[in-house]
Every structure is written in structure tokens, then in C-alpha cells.
Write a protein that holds these residues in place. Structure first.
Motif, PDB file in Angstrom:
ATOM      1  N   LEU A 118      -9.545  31.655   3.629  1.00  0.00           N
ATOM      2  CA  LEU A 118      -9.939  31.487   5.248  1.00  0.00           C
ATOM      3  C   LEU A 118     -10.062  29.745   5.110  1.00  0.00           C
ATOM      4  N   ASN A 120      -7.919  27.560   4.111  1.00  0.00           N
ATOM      5  CA  ASN A 120      -6.387  26.888   4.551  1.00  0.00           C
ATOM      6  C   ASN A 120      -6.559  27.363   6.245  1.00  0.00           C
ATOM      7  N   LEU A 121      -6.917  29.215   7.044  1.00  0.00           N
ATOM      8  CA  LEU A 121      -7.057  28.971   8.216  1.00  0.00           C
ATOM      9  C   LEU A 121      -7.779  27.483   8.743  1.00  0.00           C
ATOM     10  N   GLY A 122      -8.766  27.783   8.385  1.00  0.00           N
ATOM     11  CA  GLY A 122      -9.504  26.569   9.476  1.00  0.00           C
ATOM     12  C   GLY A 122      -8.170  24.910   9.791  1.00  0.00           C
TER      13      GLY A 122
ATOM     14  N   GLY B  37     -11.504  27.662  -2.295  1.00  0.00           N
ATOM     15  CA  GLY B  37     -10.408  26.618  -0.944  1.00  0.00           C
ATOM     16  C   GLY B  37      -9.832  26.231  -1.462  1.00  0.00           C
ATOM     17  N   LEU B 118     -16.798  28.969   5.071  1.00  0.00           N
ATOM     18  CA  LEU B 118     -15.464  28.202   4.575  1.00  0.00           C
ATOM     19  C   LEU B 118     -14.400  27.946   5.869  1.00  0.00           C
ATOM     20  N   PHE B 119     -14.440  28.633   6.262  1.00  0.00           N
ATOM     21  CA  PHE B 119     -13.770  28.521   7.410  1.00  0.00           C
ATOM     22  C   PHE B 119     -13.845  27.281   7.707  1.00  0.00           C
ATOM     23  N   ASN B 120     -15.082  27.029   8.066  1.00  0.00           N
ATOM     24  CA  ASN B 120     -15.354  25.226   9.442  1.00  0.00           C
ATOM     25  C   ASN B 120     -15.859  24.328   8.458  1.00  0.00           C
ATOM     26  N   GLY B 122     -13.140  24.024   6.356  1.00  0.00           N
ATOM     27  CA  GLY B 122     -11.748  24.200   6.164  1.00  0.00           C
ATOM     28  C   GLY B 122     -11.102  23.161   6.943  1.00  0.00           C
ATOM     29  N   SER B 123     -11.869  23.706   8.584  1.00  0.00           N
ATOM     30  CA  SER B 123     -11.369  22.787   9.628  1.00  0.00           C
ATOM     31  C   SER B 123     -12.199  21.643   9.864  1.00  0.00           C
TER      32      SER B 123
END
Lengths: 160, 160, 160, 160
Positions: A118, A120-122, B37, B118-120, B122-123
Motif C-alpha cells: 500500500l 509503494n502503491l501510494g 512500508g 499508509l497509502f498517503n 507513501g505518496s
């Protein structure tokens, strides 16, 4: 124009078969992951193949290359097994120079809870929007150029 | 130079108190999330405050502004409650123009399993490395400029 | 007198090795699971072996049998791979009649998030306190007698 | 005859509202939890109410009592908020003596990942099948008699 996501399999999408205790592929979890991340970017998801990247042949890579060439979006994410990600990145990088292509993957299957997928996808979604044209590997919060990236298998990490 | 992460609290770091059934702050989960992550970027984490962004006053925002100004890294991530993220972004954006500052947060606490955090994260880590100087909000896979971003509270999402 | 838990391995305790993509054993997660369940019963945990139950030999089973015989507690839980649980249950059931012994396991590793292990552990701890002396398999909310239990491998479930 | 499960709400079924940051009830997660636990016992689930047990009135408790009396199954599980579980247990225990009734709950909502709910549900299902007629509270791996159980709120645990 939406972001194109090409799915090729890899650890990302592996699942545990509770009948025989083996890992296997069923379908991609990309949609589910994007929903979990409350992602609101417009994306197109297409599964090109569902394989372990150790089983990826030249033919498979030509399929990926062809799909990237034909793709009308200039922003492409490819989910890919980590073991040969650098090989596919090189083949794409030597040919495609007018699009931003981000290969990403996971060290742990998404379904196993403690996945880095998740995260890495972000980061892949962010890099694909913000990096100049070229081919990259997004892992560990880094964006590695296809020309330098390699997986250090002993340490289980990407370097570049 | 490593990436600077300033923690201010927000949904990101809320936990459930099993003795009284209320949500509360204890400590930040940023390190744990970066480890999950498999992040290998060098980051510095510093907790400036641990509050709900609805309780954030001008004084708090001056602390954040001051910390960003003094910070030697030119890449800064701020974790922040979503309710007033746009206000803090504006104050920073009007003053700081020589650094890339990414505010991010979560709609669901990280500890509650189904988090977008976690997604945020990463971005945010990707955008902070790749966006030109300026102040942005990274939510939902988007990178919103401080000048246009606003939270649509009714729909529970950011627009811009 | 506390409840004795003997750990023998099985799906329960399998983990994913992110370096080679294989499943392996490291250490038992029993303590962690009991803590997650806020268990306050006094238990003793001892790891007898850490193996897949398909690799379990007569010698292994004699070790389990010996440990159960010598054990001073009359309430014993054994975590065990599901594939040959019925065989071990039979060996114990034919010999031990003055203790309550519950074998339990999981269809999915605890570490993979969607495990039935926590549920089974809760039921095993309850059955071991409340069932009369004898040897049982606690799976799927059922408490099967060692004399009748068998795993239906095709359907991936226990019957009895 | 299947096991009857009566749902009354409580921490078990609380969810996080990402629009306003408050906890609320939507629907019960009992089916989902039983599926996760690979439970194969035949159960009937009926939602009697969906409330915090601090809001439970005498009328609510009469509804629960009435439902237990009318119920044709002699094995009943009641999911219940922990704060007043002992009061409901007492009312049931003083009246019903020909059925096994297990009240259970959770310290942490099931949806928040680190819940003890799955563990408690497993033990409740086991106790309801194996304990003699009477009314009990199943928490922390214990089965407390209605006559002695009480929640120690300061320590956040049940004693008896």
C-alpha cells in the motif's frame, strides 16, 4: 487522461491457499487497495498476466513493452514481482522515452496484512504524476532510474 | 540531506482507549508506518504537537511555520488533521517558497487497520522528492496546491 | 494450576520470508495472540517442536505424548498443523484418559491477518476448561472427539 | 438445534465514522467474524438492539430477557457492551436456569484490527456448548458466573 496501471502479478497479488498451504494467484487486489487508500485519481487497471516474476520470459516482457507503447496515457504504473523487476525496467527504459513509467511491487503480499504494497502503491501513484518522462522503479520510498536499479537479494532490498 | 517529517497529530495518530471508549493521542506511529512500508529514505521525525486539527490555534500554526523556516532540509512532510489542513497549508504557502512542503493525513486512524494513512504517507514521501518548491496537500493520490485545496466535509474528501 | 500449551508448529505459526518468498517458522506467536485476546487465564507455553505436521514422525508424536504424560496440569492445549492432527489426537486419545487435551490449529497463518487462529485459540481455551477428560480437536467452533475426527482435505475442513 | 446469537451492540460492533471522527453503529459484524473464524457450527444471529451498554435501560433488558425466554435453543450467546454486562447477566441469571447463556463483548472494536472480539467469540461459542445451564460472562479466556462477575473499570478488566 487517466493513469494506466498494468498488472503482471508478483508478490503484490499472491494469496495463501488454505487447502494446500501454497501461495497462488487469483485476481489482482489493485482496486481494493486503491479504495482502501481512498484514491480519487482516475486510473485504468488492466491485468496483462498473473505470474511470479521468476517465470517471466522474453515473450512476457514483449507483451508488457507492446502494451506500454500502445497505451494512450503518458502515465503508466506496472505492478511486478521484485525478483526481475530490473530486467523489465531495462527493456522498457531502452525503448520508451516519451512516457513516465513506474514499476512497483511488494516484499510481502498485500493479503498478508503487514505488506509494504500500500505504501509503494501510494508512492508509485505520486511519482508517475510528478517525475519527468523515463522508466523508474518505486520501492522503499525511493524512485530508482532503470539504468542503475538492482535488487540486492541477499539483503532483500533495492539499491541504485 | 534527509527528509524532515513534522508530526502534529490528526486522525493519523489517534488511538482507541479501551478503558473509556474514547479516541486519544499517545505517540506518533510514523516510525512504525515507515518500517512497515520498508522505507529506506533517510527521514527525521519530530513531533511538534499531538492535537486534533480542530483544536489548532494561530499559535500552533506559528510553531509549525517557524519549524519549517528553521528546518535545514528543503523537503518537509507535515502530518496533520484533515479538518483544518487547508488553513495551515495557506499560512505556509504564503510565506515559504524555497522548500517543498507536503501536508498529509488520514481519514481513518492508522491503528484501525483499514487506514488510508499508509497509502498517503507513501505518496507524500514521493511528492516531497519530486515536486518543485511550494506547499501542497497530498490526499487521495492527488497533490493539491495550497492555493486551491479545500476539504469538502460533507463528502469527506479533498478537492482542488 | 495453569493451563499448559504445547506448541508444535503448523500453519498457526508460519511466516512469510520476504527474501525468498517461502513460508517458514521462526518462533511461536502464541503469547502475542493471547495478549491480543486480552487473555487473563494463567497459561504455560512450551515449544516442543516447530514443524509442518506433514513432516511429523512417530518420534515427534512420542515426544508430544511423553510431554502430555509428564505434564502436571490436567488442562492441555496443543497447537498442531491440521494435516495430521487426527493422527496425533488418536495416539494421545488411546493412552491418556485423565486429562483434557485440546488440539487446535489454523487454516491460515496468524501473521496473514485473516486468520482463524485467534478464533480457534479462544475456543480451545474454553473447551480445555469445560470439557470432561479426553482428547479433542477444536476447529471451526466444534469440539471433535479424537475417535471420530478427520480432516476432509478436499473441502479443507474437519468433520466428525 | 442451532446456537442462538443475540446482538445488542457494544464495543464489538462500533465503527469509525470518517466524516466526523466519531464512533457509531451500523450493522453487526458477527457473520463476518464467524466466517473469518471458519466457524461451521449452525448459528442463528438476531439483532435485538444496537446500543452502547451505558445507554441500556430496564426496557432494553426486559427485551433481552424476553428473547432468551422465548428462544427455542438452549444455547444462547449475547454480544453486549462491557460496561453494564454484569447487570444484564444478573437479570438473566435470576430468572433463567434451564439454558446456557453466555454474554460476551470486546474491549476494542472488531473493525479496529487489534480486537479481542474474535478471541472472545471463539471462547463464547465453546463455553455455550460445554457449560451446564446457567448464565455466564465469557471474557479474557475466563467464564465468569453471573453471580460473581464484575467489571473493574479502573483496570479495564473483568473479575469474578
Amino acid at each position: 487522461m487517466s493513469i494506466q496501471i498494468f498488472v503482471t502479478g508478483g508478490t503484490f497479488d499472491k494469496e495463501y491457499n488454505e487447502k494446500n498451504g501454497l501461495l497462488f494467484f487469483r485476481k489482482t487486489h489493485l482496486s481494493e487497495m486503491l479504495e482502501l487508500g481512498r484514491c480519487r485519481k482516475k486510473v485504468q487497471i488492466r491485468t496483462l498476466m498473473m505470474i511470479d516474476s521468476l517465470e517471466m520470459t522474453d515473450t512476457h516482457r514483449q507483451t508488457i513493452l507492446g502494451s506500454c507503447k500502445k497505451c494512450r496515457s503518458r502515465q503508466i504504473i506496472i505492478t511486478h514481482g521484485t525478483d526481475t523487476m530490473e530486467i523489465t525496467a531495462r527493456i522498457l527504459g531502452q525503448t520508451i522515452t516519451d512516457k513516465t513509467i513506474i514499476l512497483t511491487g511488494a516484499m510481502i503480499p498485500y493479503k498478508f496484512g503487514s505488506s509494504d504494497g500500500l505504501f509503494n502503491l501510494g508512492s508509485a501513484l505520486a511519482f508517475v504524476q510528478s517525475m519527468p518522462c523515463g522508466v523508474y522503479v518505486a520501492m522503499h520510498g525511493h524512485c530508482f532510474s532503470w539504468e542503475r536499479v538492482r535488487k540486492n537479494r541477499k539483503r532483500g532490498r533495492f539499491e541504485g
